[in-house]
Write a protein that holds these residues in place. Structure first.
Motif, short mmCIF file in Angstrom:
data_model
loop_
_atom_site.label_atom_id
_atom_site.label_comp_id
_atom_site.label_asym_id
_atom_site.label_seq_id
_atom_site.Cartn_x
_atom_site.Cartn_y
_atom_site.Cartn_z
N VAL A 96 0.89 -1.17 0.00
CA VAL A 96 0.00 0.00 0.00
C VAL A 96 0.92 1.21 0.00
N PHE A 97 0.64 2.17 -0.89
CA PHE A 97 1.48 3.37 -0.93
C PHE A 97 0.68 4.56 -0.42
N ILE A 98 1.26 5.29 0.51
CA ILE A 98 0.62 6.51 1.00
C ILE A 98 1.63 7.65 0.83
N ARG A 99 1.15 8.76 0.31
CA ARG A 99 2.06 9.89 0.12
C ARG A 99 2.17 10.76 1.37
N GLN A 100 3.40 11.03 1.75
CA GLN A 100 3.64 12.04 2.78
C GLN A 100 3.83 13.34 1.99
N LYS A 101 2.86 14.23 2.07
CA LYS A 101 2.88 15.38 1.15
C LYS A 101 3.98 16.37 1.48
N GLU A 102 4.30 16.49 2.77
CA GLU A 102 5.41 17.36 3.15
C GLU A 102 6.36 16.54 4.01
N GLN A 103 7.65 16.69 3.78
CA GLN A 103 8.63 15.89 4.52
C GLN A 103 8.87 16.52 5.89
N LYS A 104 7.97 16.20 6.83
CA LYS A 104 8.07 16.82 8.15
C LYS A 104 8.79 15.93 9.15
N GLY A 105 9.48 14.92 8.68
CA GLY A 105 10.26 14.08 9.59
C GLY A 105 9.74 12.65 9.68
N LEU A 106 10.59 11.80 10.26
CA LEU A 106 10.28 10.37 10.37
C LEU A 106 9.00 10.13 11.18
N GLY A 107 8.86 10.86 12.29
CA GLY A 107 7.66 10.69 13.13
C GLY A 107 6.41 11.01 12.33
N HIS A 108 6.47 12.07 11.57
CA HIS A 108 5.33 12.47 10.74
C HIS A 108 5.06 11.42 9.66
N ALA A 109 6.12 10.85 9.10
CA ALA A 109 5.94 9.80 8.08
C ALA A 109 5.19 8.60 8.68
N VAL A 110 5.56 8.22 9.90
CA VAL A 110 4.89 7.07 10.53
C VAL A 110 3.42 7.41 10.79
N LEU A 111 3.16 8.64 11.25
CA LEU A 111 1.78 9.06 11.51
C LEU A 111 0.95 9.05 10.22
N THR A 112 1.59 9.34 9.10
CA THR A 112 0.91 9.35 7.79
C THR A 112 0.34 7.96 7.45
N THR A 207 -0.69 3.08 20.58
CA THR A 207 -0.56 4.29 21.41
C THR A 207 0.47 5.26 20.82
N ILE A 208 1.46 4.74 20.10
CA ILE A 208 2.49 5.63 19.53
C ILE A 208 1.85 6.64 18.59
N LEU A 209 0.76 6.26 17.92
CA LEU A 209 0.13 7.19 16.96
C LEU A 209 -0.49 8.38 17.70
N GLU A 210 -1.09 8.07 18.88
CA GLU A 210 -1.65 9.18 19.70
C GLU A 210 -0.52 10.12 20.12
N LYS A 211 0.62 9.52 20.49
CA LYS A 211 1.75 10.34 20.95
C LYS A 211 2.32 11.17 19.79
N LEU A 212 2.39 10.54 18.61
CA LEU A 212 2.92 11.26 17.44
C LEU A 212 2.05 12.47 17.09
N GLU A 213 0.75 12.29 17.26
CA GLU A 213 -0.17 13.36 16.93
C GLU A 213 0.10 14.60 17.78
N LYS A 214 0.59 14.35 19.01
CA LYS A 214 0.82 15.47 19.94
C LYS A 214 2.28 15.90 19.98
N THR A 215 3.12 15.27 19.13
CA THR A 215 4.56 15.58 19.20
C THR A 215 4.87 16.84 18.38
N PRO A 216 5.40 17.88 19.02
CA PRO A 216 5.76 19.07 18.26
C PRO A 216 7.08 18.85 17.51
N PRO A 217 7.38 19.67 16.50
CA PRO A 217 8.68 19.53 15.82
C PRO A 217 9.83 19.60 16.83
#
Ligand code: UTP
Length: 290
Positions: A96-112, A207-217
């Motif tokens: 399955v391919f999902i696009r990360q539209k902006e490269q905001k970091g590894l954490g953001h990629a996982v959240l995507t 639970t990591i996804l909940e944490k990623l959602e709240k993780t600031p840059p």
């Protein structure tokens, strides 16, 4: 279980090679880095693979797709072994391919990857790290089935290299399993709580996804997976185990990539002898130049 491979990064350490080509498609002799990682997951029985890609990463999608024209050409020219090699890749996985539209970091990629994951545990394998032989992912799965919590693979790095990695402080809980007490992203040698680096293979509870959602840059203005793991530690135990440093191959920077290519080439019967001879001659020639 599903696995996420983030492959959307810019690969700036390899420019200009990565201007139009993904660094995850760089060959280790004749097989691209990404295929080694997919095969590692398959060896652990994981076939559902979510690849987080970006605009300049179409070659990765093509690599795991059918290529009818190439196959017809190989068939016509009687290159049946190569035909099988090429066909096998598209049969390996159903990605399955999902696009990360902006490269905001590894954490953001996982959240995507979230829409493809549901509320289930999942594995993350970094797209530029190859772990050979040790069957690291299977070990993670078995630790997860015993402890029911997130699991990280760690390896020992020289103290002067800690600033290249996420570094963990651990305490042993038996049978080669450790509980993580602290993680820090790319610390200076003075700040580092140990020399145990995160390899790039993780198994997470949702639970990591909940944490990623709240993780600031964090470091470098990117959403850091390590910061989300630090937040996860406040709520759940996270376990770890060590892998042999000799089995970890970083292909995301030039020097380690070259070391990996040479190592892998020297393991190939058809290349070994000639390559060894060439390397010896090259070194002798260089030594004789004043
Ligand atoms: P890296 O930090 O090693 O990759 O991320 P990078 O950003 O491409 O590399 P440089 O520093 O510019 O050379 C580790 C993995 O995470 C992916 C990368 O593709 C790589 O496989 N990644 C990183 C993403 O998918 N998205 C991001 O925003 C950042």
């Amino acid at each position: 279980m599903k696995a996420v491979i983030p492959v959307a990064g810019w690969g700036t350490r390899f420019l200009p090679a990565t201007k139009a080509m993904p660094k995850e498609m760089l060959p280790l002799v004749d097989k691209p880095v990404i295929q080694y990682i997919v095969e590692e997951l398959l060896d652990a029985g994981i076939r559902d693979i979510v690849l987080i890609t970006g605009r300049h990463k179409r070659a990765i999608e093509d690599h795991f797709d059918l290529n009818p024209e190439l196959e017809a050409h190989l068939e016509r020219s009687g290159k049946f072994e190569l035909l099988e090699v090429v066909r096998k890749i598209s049969r390996l996985v159903n990605p399955v391919f999902i696009r990360q539209k902006e490269q905001k970091g590894l954490g953001h990629a996982v959240l995507t990857a979230r829409p493809a994951l549901g509320n289930e545990p999942f594995v993350v394998a970094l797209g530029d790290i190859v772990v050979k032989g040790a069957n690291t992912v299977s070990r993670m799965l078995s630790i997860f089935s015993e402890y029911g919590r997130s699991v990280l693979a760690l390896f020992e790095v020289p103290p002067d290299e800690v600033s290249k990695y996420g570094i963990a402080k651990v305490c042993p809980v038996g049978d080669g399993v450790y509980r993580i007490e602290e993680v820090v992203e790319k610390p200076s040698p003075e700040e580092a709580p140990s020399n145990l680096a995160v390899v790039g293979r993780y198994l997470f509870t949702p639970t990591i996804l909940e944490k990623l959602e709240k993780t600031p840059p964090g470091k470098g203005g990117e959403i850091q997976l390590t910061d989300a793991i630090a937040a996860l530690l406040e709520e759940e135990e996270v376990y770890a185990f060590k892998v042999d440093p000799g089995s970890v191959f970083d292909t995301g920077n030039k020097l380690d990539y070259l070391k990996t290519v040479i190592t892998f080439a020297l393991e190939r019967e058809e290349l070994k002898e000639e390559l060894e001879r060439f390397l010896r001659e090259l070194l002798n020639r260089q030594r004789s130049i004043p």
